[in-house]
Design a protein around this motif. Sequence first.
Motif, PDB file in Angstrom:
ATOM      1  N   ILE A 179       0.865  -1.174   0.000  1.00 17.32           N
ATOM      2  CA  ILE A 179       0.000   0.000   0.000  1.00 17.32           C
ATOM      3  C   ILE A 179       0.903   1.226   0.000  1.00 17.32           C
ATOM      4  O   ILE A 179       1.692   1.429   0.925  1.00 17.32           O
ATOM      5  CB  ILE A 179      -0.928   0.026   1.228  1.00 17.32           C
ATOM      6  CG1 ILE A 179      -1.830  -1.210   1.239  1.00 17.32           C
ATOM      7  CG2 ILE A 179      -1.763   1.306   1.241  1.00 17.32           C
ATOM      8  CD1 ILE A 179      -2.660  -1.347   2.506  1.00 17.32           C
ATOM      9  N   ALA A 180       0.815   2.022  -1.061  1.00 19.54           N
ATOM     10  CA  ALA A 180       1.600   3.251  -1.159  1.00 19.54           C
ATOM     11  C   ALA A 180       0.767   4.386  -0.573  1.00 19.54           C
ATOM     12  O   ALA A 180      -0.095   4.962  -1.233  1.00 19.54           O
ATOM     13  CB  ALA A 180       1.968   3.538  -2.611  1.00 19.54           C
ATOM     14  N   CYS A 181       1.031   4.671   0.698  1.00 24.19           N
ATOM     15  CA  CYS A 181       0.224   5.667   1.412  1.00 24.19           C
ATOM     16  C   CYS A 181       0.589   7.084   0.984  1.00 24.19           C
ATOM     17  O   CYS A 181       1.759   7.390   0.719  1.00 24.19           O
ATOM     18  CB  CYS A 181       0.445   5.530   2.916  1.00 24.19           C
ATOM     19  SG  CYS A 181      -0.174   3.978   3.607  1.00 24.19           S
ATOM     20  N   GLY A 182      -0.410   7.935   0.968  1.00 25.99           N
ATOM     21  CA  GLY A 182      -0.187   9.358   0.791  1.00 25.99           C
ATOM     22  C   GLY A 182      -0.031  10.013   2.153  1.00 25.99           C
ATOM     23  O   GLY A 182       0.667   9.498   3.022  1.00 25.99           O
ATOM     24  N   ALA A 183      -0.702  11.136   2.362  1.00 23.60           N
ATOM     25  CA  ALA A 183      -0.622  11.854   3.634  1.00 23.60           C
ATOM     26  C   ALA A 183      -1.558  11.201   4.647  1.00 23.60           C
ATOM     27  O   ALA A 183      -2.775  11.190   4.463  1.00 23.60           O
ATOM     28  CB  ALA A 183      -1.002  13.313   3.431  1.00 23.60           C
ATOM     29  N   ILE A 184      -0.972  10.649   5.687  1.00 23.52           N
ATOM     30  CA  ILE A 184      -1.736   9.961   6.733  1.00 23.52           C
ATOM     31  C   ILE A 184      -1.561  10.729   8.045  1.00 23.52           C
ATOM     32  O   ILE A 184      -0.469  11.213   8.351  1.00 23.52           O
ATOM     33  CB  ILE A 184      -1.273   8.505   6.914  1.00 23.52           C
ATOM     34  CG1 ILE A 184      -1.140   7.790   5.557  1.00 23.52           C
ATOM     35  CG2 ILE A 184      -2.236   7.753   7.842  1.00 23.52           C
ATOM     36  CD1 ILE A 184      -2.427   7.613   4.791  1.00 23.52           C
ATOM     37  N   ASN A 185      -2.601  10.821   8.818  1.00 26.84           N
ATOM     38  CA  ASN A 185      -2.581  11.569  10.074  1.00 26.84           C
ATOM     39  C   ASN A 185      -1.886  10.764  11.170  1.00 26.84           C
ATOM     40  O   ASN A 185      -2.533  10.129  12.013  1.00 26.84           O
ATOM     41  CB  ASN A 185      -4.013  11.924  10.489  1.00 26.84           C
ATOM     42  CG  ASN A 185      -4.058  12.823  11.711  1.00 26.84           C
ATOM     43  OD1 ASN A 185      -3.083  13.504  12.038  1.00 26.84           O
ATOM     44  ND2 ASN A 185      -5.184  12.820  12.398  1.00 26.84           N
ATOM     45  N   THR A 186      -0.542  10.768  11.138  1.00 32.29           N
ATOM     46  CA  THR A 186       0.256  10.055  12.128  1.00 32.29           C
ATOM     47  C   THR A 186       1.358  10.968  12.652  1.00 32.29           C
ATOM     48  O   THR A 186       1.596  12.053  12.122  1.00 32.29           O
ATOM     49  CB  THR A 186       0.920   8.798  11.519  1.00 32.29           C
ATOM     50  OG1 THR A 186       1.909   9.214  10.561  1.00 32.29           O
ATOM     51  CG2 THR A 186      -0.102   7.900  10.846  1.00 32.29           C
ATOM     52  N   THR A 187       2.064  10.483  13.675  1.00 26.77           N
ATOM     53  CA  THR A 187       3.155  11.269  14.253  1.00 26.77           C
ATOM     54  C   THR A 187       4.310  11.445  13.277  1.00 26.77           C
ATOM     55  O   THR A 187       5.150  12.326  13.475  1.00 26.77           O
ATOM     56  CB  THR A 187       3.676  10.600  15.538  1.00 26.77           C
ATOM     57  OG1 THR A 187       4.066   9.242  15.251  1.00 26.77           O
ATOM     58  CG2 THR A 187       2.614  10.597  16.624  1.00 26.77           C
ATOM     59  N   MET A 188       4.390  10.624  12.228  1.00 26.07           N
ATOM     60  CA  MET A 188       5.448  10.792  11.238  1.00 26.07           C
ATOM     61  C   MET A 188       5.337  12.146  10.545  1.00 26.07           C
ATOM     62  O   MET A 188       6.329  12.682  10.051  1.00 26.07           O
ATOM     63  CB  MET A 188       5.429   9.655  10.212  1.00 26.07           C
ATOM     64  CG  MET A 188       6.611   9.672   9.263  1.00 26.07           C
ATOM     65  SD  MET A 188       6.709   8.237   8.168  1.00 26.07           S
ATOM     66  CE  MET A 188       7.375   6.997   9.267  1.00 26.07           C
ATOM     67  N   ASN A 189       4.137  12.681  10.522  1.00 24.32           N
ATOM     68  CA  ASN A 189       3.931  14.012   9.948  1.00 24.32           C
ATOM     69  C   ASN A 189       3.906  15.095  11.019  1.00 24.32           C
ATOM     70  O   ASN A 189       3.438  16.217  10.776  1.00 24.32           O
ATOM     71  CB  ASN A 189       2.624  14.034   9.142  1.00 24.32           C
ATOM     72  CG  ASN A 189       2.733  13.238   7.849  1.00 24.32           C
ATOM     73  OD1 ASN A 189       3.707  13.372   7.121  1.00 24.32           O
ATOM     74  ND2 ASN A 189       1.752  12.396   7.598  1.00 24.32           N
TER      75      ASN A 189
END
Length: 241
Positions: A179-189
């Motif tokens: 799964i090639a994720c786009g912008a996900i609401n996680t702490t990585m961002n």
Amino acid sequence: MHNIIITGASRGIGFAIAKELASANTNILISSFHNSKLLDEAKDILASKSNKVISFVGDMGNYEDVSAMFDLAIKEFGGVDIVINNAGISIVGLFQDMTPNEWQEIVNTNLTSVYNCCHFAVKDMLKRHSGKIINISSVWGLYGASCEVAYSATKGGINAFTKALAKELAPSNISVNAIACGAINTTMNGHLSDEEIEELSLEIPAGRFAEPEEVAILVRKIIESPNYLTGQVIQFDGGWI
């Protein structure tokens, strides 16, 4: 009964996947390297939903750690049916400022971890001619991101790895997808300011970041799909790129 390993599952996408898959018909091993306290908390939450839950603290980029993790899973569950490779880190900055140690860390955590986990998973799955591997990747592995060169390179490696291994394992009824994720609401961002998040959301046709739980739903759908679905890098980005 499905026996499942999910790496990087103390929080974010990995934990969301574990919650989505937890049921009376699943045994789940969750792993983390740096967040043992959060991993214990995740285990406690999952214990009420899943048939059996065990946790493992270790570096998925370390071959010996992954060997020990699979030994534990096989001892406790009898085998491994599904592996979700989610462990990953991002280092944001100019390429010329990246040190050799930083390069090696991100390669080990993001890409070598996938090799290590698949190495042991495939050995076990081949015995039963059955299994599913899902690699959590990124759209930057397809298109590249400025100031995330190493991250993009590792995710591109995961995408190519997925397609190649899928061809090798399809005759054995083992599927491999990413799964090639786009912008996900996680702490990585978490390095993004509220203003940057708002601006980025405006670039996404769906108008927002995805939630980890939405990635988890897609993981479950892939697991439920026939093994004829294999070798795919599924872009999950709200129409962004």
